[in-house]
Design a protein around this motif. Structure first.
Motif, PDB file in Angstrom:
ATOM      1  N   ASN A  72     -25.770   3.083  94.825  1.00 41.14           N
ATOM      2  CA  ASN A  72     -26.304   3.934  95.907  1.00 41.14           C
ATOM      3  C   ASN A  72     -25.294   4.113  97.038  1.00 41.14           C
ATOM      4  O   ASN A  72     -25.629   4.036  98.221  1.00 41.14           O
ATOM      5  CB  ASN A  72     -27.602   3.344  96.453  1.00 41.14           C
ATOM      6  CG  ASN A  72     -28.725   3.359  95.434  1.00 41.14           C
ATOM      7  OD1 ASN A  72     -28.856   4.287  94.634  1.00 41.14           O
ATOM      8  ND2 ASN A  72     -29.544   2.316  95.448  1.00 41.14           N
ATOM      9  N   SER A  83     -23.108   4.109  89.983  1.00 37.28           N
ATOM     10  CA  SER A  83     -22.143   5.172  89.679  1.00 37.28           C
ATOM     11  C   SER A  83     -20.828   4.550  89.205  1.00 37.28           C
ATOM     12  O   SER A  83     -20.392   3.507  89.717  1.00 37.28           O
ATOM     13  CB  SER A  83     -21.886   6.038  90.918  1.00 37.28           C
ATOM     14  OG  SER A  83     -23.102   6.645  91.344  1.00 37.28           O
ATOM     15  N   GLY A  95     -24.874   4.324  80.249  1.00 32.66           N
ATOM     16  CA  GLY A  95     -24.471   5.073  81.441  1.00 32.66           C
ATOM     17  C   GLY A  95     -25.632   5.829  82.066  1.00 32.66           C
ATOM     18  O   GLY A  95     -25.753   5.893  83.300  1.00 32.66           O
ATOM     19  N   ASP A  96     -26.489   6.394  81.230  1.00 31.15           N
ATOM     20  CA  ASP A  96     -27.651   7.119  81.751  1.00 31.15           C
ATOM     21  C   ASP A  96     -28.617   6.178  82.482  1.00 31.15           C
ATOM     22  O   ASP A  96     -29.162   6.530  83.541  1.00 31.15           O
ATOM     23  CB  ASP A  96     -28.378   7.826  80.599  1.00 31.15           C
ATOM     24  CG  ASP A  96     -27.553   8.939  79.984  1.00 31.15           C
ATOM     25  OD1 ASP A  96     -26.606   9.412  80.659  1.00 31.15           O
ATOM     26  OD2 ASP A  96     -27.839   9.336  78.828  1.00 31.15           O
ATOM     27  N   GLU A 102     -27.013   5.202  85.823  1.00 32.70           N
ATOM     28  CA  GLU A 102     -27.055   6.324  86.766  1.00 32.70           C
ATOM     29  C   GLU A 102     -28.475   6.545  87.290  1.00 32.70           C
ATOM     30  O   GLU A 102     -28.662   6.906  88.466  1.00 32.70           O
ATOM     31  CB  GLU A 102     -26.540   7.579  86.082  1.00 32.70           C
ATOM     32  CG  GLU A 102     -26.441   8.788  87.009  1.00 32.70           C
ATOM     33  CD  GLU A 102     -25.854   9.995  86.304  1.00 32.70           C
ATOM     34  OE1 GLU A 102     -25.772  11.062  86.948  1.00 32.70           O
ATOM     35  OE2 GLU A 102     -25.505   9.874  85.110  1.00 32.70           O
ATOM     36  N   LYS A 103     -29.453   6.309  86.446  1.00 34.43           N
ATOM     37  CA  LYS A 103     -30.845   6.474  86.861  1.00 34.43           C
ATOM     38  C   LYS A 103     -31.206   5.530  87.997  1.00 34.43           C
ATOM     39  O   LYS A 103     -32.027   5.861  88.865  1.00 34.43           O
ATOM     40  CB  LYS A 103     -31.768   6.247  85.660  1.00 34.43           C
ATOM     41  CG  LYS A 103     -33.238   6.436  85.962  1.00 34.43           C
ATOM     42  CD  LYS A 103     -34.074   6.253  84.699  1.00 34.43           C
ATOM     43  CE  LYS A 103     -35.557   6.457  85.001  1.00 34.43           C
ATOM     44  NZ  LYS A 103     -36.395   6.300  83.769  1.00 34.43           N
ATOM     45  N   GLY A 154     -29.046   4.400  90.272  1.00 33.55           N
ATOM     46  CA  GLY A 154     -28.115   4.524  91.386  1.00 33.55           C
ATOM     47  C   GLY A 154     -26.774   3.874  91.179  1.00 33.55           C
ATOM     48  O   GLY A 154     -26.016   3.727  92.151  1.00 33.55           O
ATOM     49  N   TYR A 162     -17.555   0.182  90.109  1.00 33.10           N
ATOM     50  CA  TYR A 162     -18.933   0.668  90.166  1.00 33.10           C
ATOM     51  C   TYR A 162     -19.448   0.576  91.615  1.00 33.10           C
ATOM     52  O   TYR A 162     -19.045  -0.296  92.397  1.00 33.10           O
ATOM     53  CB  TYR A 162     -19.843  -0.151  89.251  1.00 33.10           C
ATOM     54  CG  TYR A 162     -19.536   0.038  87.787  1.00 33.10           C
ATOM     55  CD1 TYR A 162     -20.123   1.072  87.061  1.00 33.10           C
ATOM     56  CD2 TYR A 162     -18.646  -0.814  87.126  1.00 33.10           C
ATOM     57  CE1 TYR A 162     -19.835   1.249  85.719  1.00 33.10           C
ATOM     58  CE2 TYR A 162     -18.349  -0.640  85.788  1.00 33.10           C
ATOM     59  CZ  TYR A 162     -18.949   0.394  85.093  1.00 33.10           C
ATOM     60  OH  TYR A 162     -18.653   0.578  83.759  1.00 33.10           O
TER      61      TYR A 162
END
Length: 218
Positions: free
Chosen positions: A202, A161, A152-153, A156-157, A159, A199
């Motif tokens: 950006n 979500s 998940g990290d 997210e890094k 873009g 998902y």
């Protein structure tokens, strides 16, 4: 014959003025002819320097024209060289940009792959641990949760979500209703179950969340 002896003398004396007048007129005519003939000769004589001056001016003009032509030719050659050099630079720039663009398309996911490799390593370790008959389920569950957090990290890094609309109002732009469920404990059009999370990348939807939506009980 004349009886008067003085008559011939008077005739000779009277003809003398006529002869003088004729001579005078002849001299005047000769002078006039000479005077009339002099200007063309003088003009011809005076015209020679003018012709020479005109010839000299024409010679100078031709020399100046040749010099100007040489200068213009040199400038044209210089401009042509500059155009060729600029064209070569533009062609090299286009090729370099094309190569960089191809490289960017080809290796666009390079950083993402680098960040994703630890996630795969963690999954492999968890899979190996699950093959052991004496595996501790609690530790295996903790390892799996850590792997999911790591994934998940990374997402997210870059873009990505997560869309998890549990207990949220139904949004047709982000959610896709799979079933309707009659519920009295929640307002209508509320997401009461998430079948598959969605998902976005950006801010742009990649995959809608598949959900169950409440409806008013009949």
């Amino acid at each position: 014959m004349n009886a008067d002896p003085h008559r011939p003398e008077s005739t000779e004396e009277g003809s003398t003025p006529q002869v003088e007048d004729a001579s005078l007129r002849a001299a005047v005519d000769a002078y006039m002819e000479t005077t009339a003939a002099e200007p063309p000769a003088q003009q011809a004589a005076s015209g020679e320097p003018e012709a020479e001056a005109e010839g000299e001016s024409e010679t100078i003009s031709v020399e100046e024209l040749i010099a100007a032509l040489d200068v213009a030719k040199a400038e044209a050659d210089d401009h042509r060289e500059q155009v060729l050099r600029t064209r070569a630079d533009m062609e090299n720039l286009r090729r370099r940009h094309s190569a960089e663009l191809d490289k960017a398309h080809k290796y666009a996911l390079d950083n993402f792959v680098r960040e994703l490799l630890p996630v795969r390593d963690s999954l492999e370790l968890g899979h190996q641990a699950s093959m052991d008959e004496a595996v501790d389920i609690t530790k295996l569950r903790e390892g799996t949760e850590l792997t999911l957090k790591l994934l998940g990290d990374v997402m997210e890094k870059f873009g990505v979500s997560l869309i998890d609309p549990q207990d949220q109002p139904f949004n047709p732009e982000l959610h896709q209703a799979m079933t309707m469920q009659s519920r009295e404990d929640v307002p209508p059009n509320t997401v009461v179950g998430v079948i598959q999370k969605g998902y976005s990348l950006n801010g742009r939807l990649v995959r809608p969340a598949l959900v169950m939506v409440s409806q008013q009980a009949s």
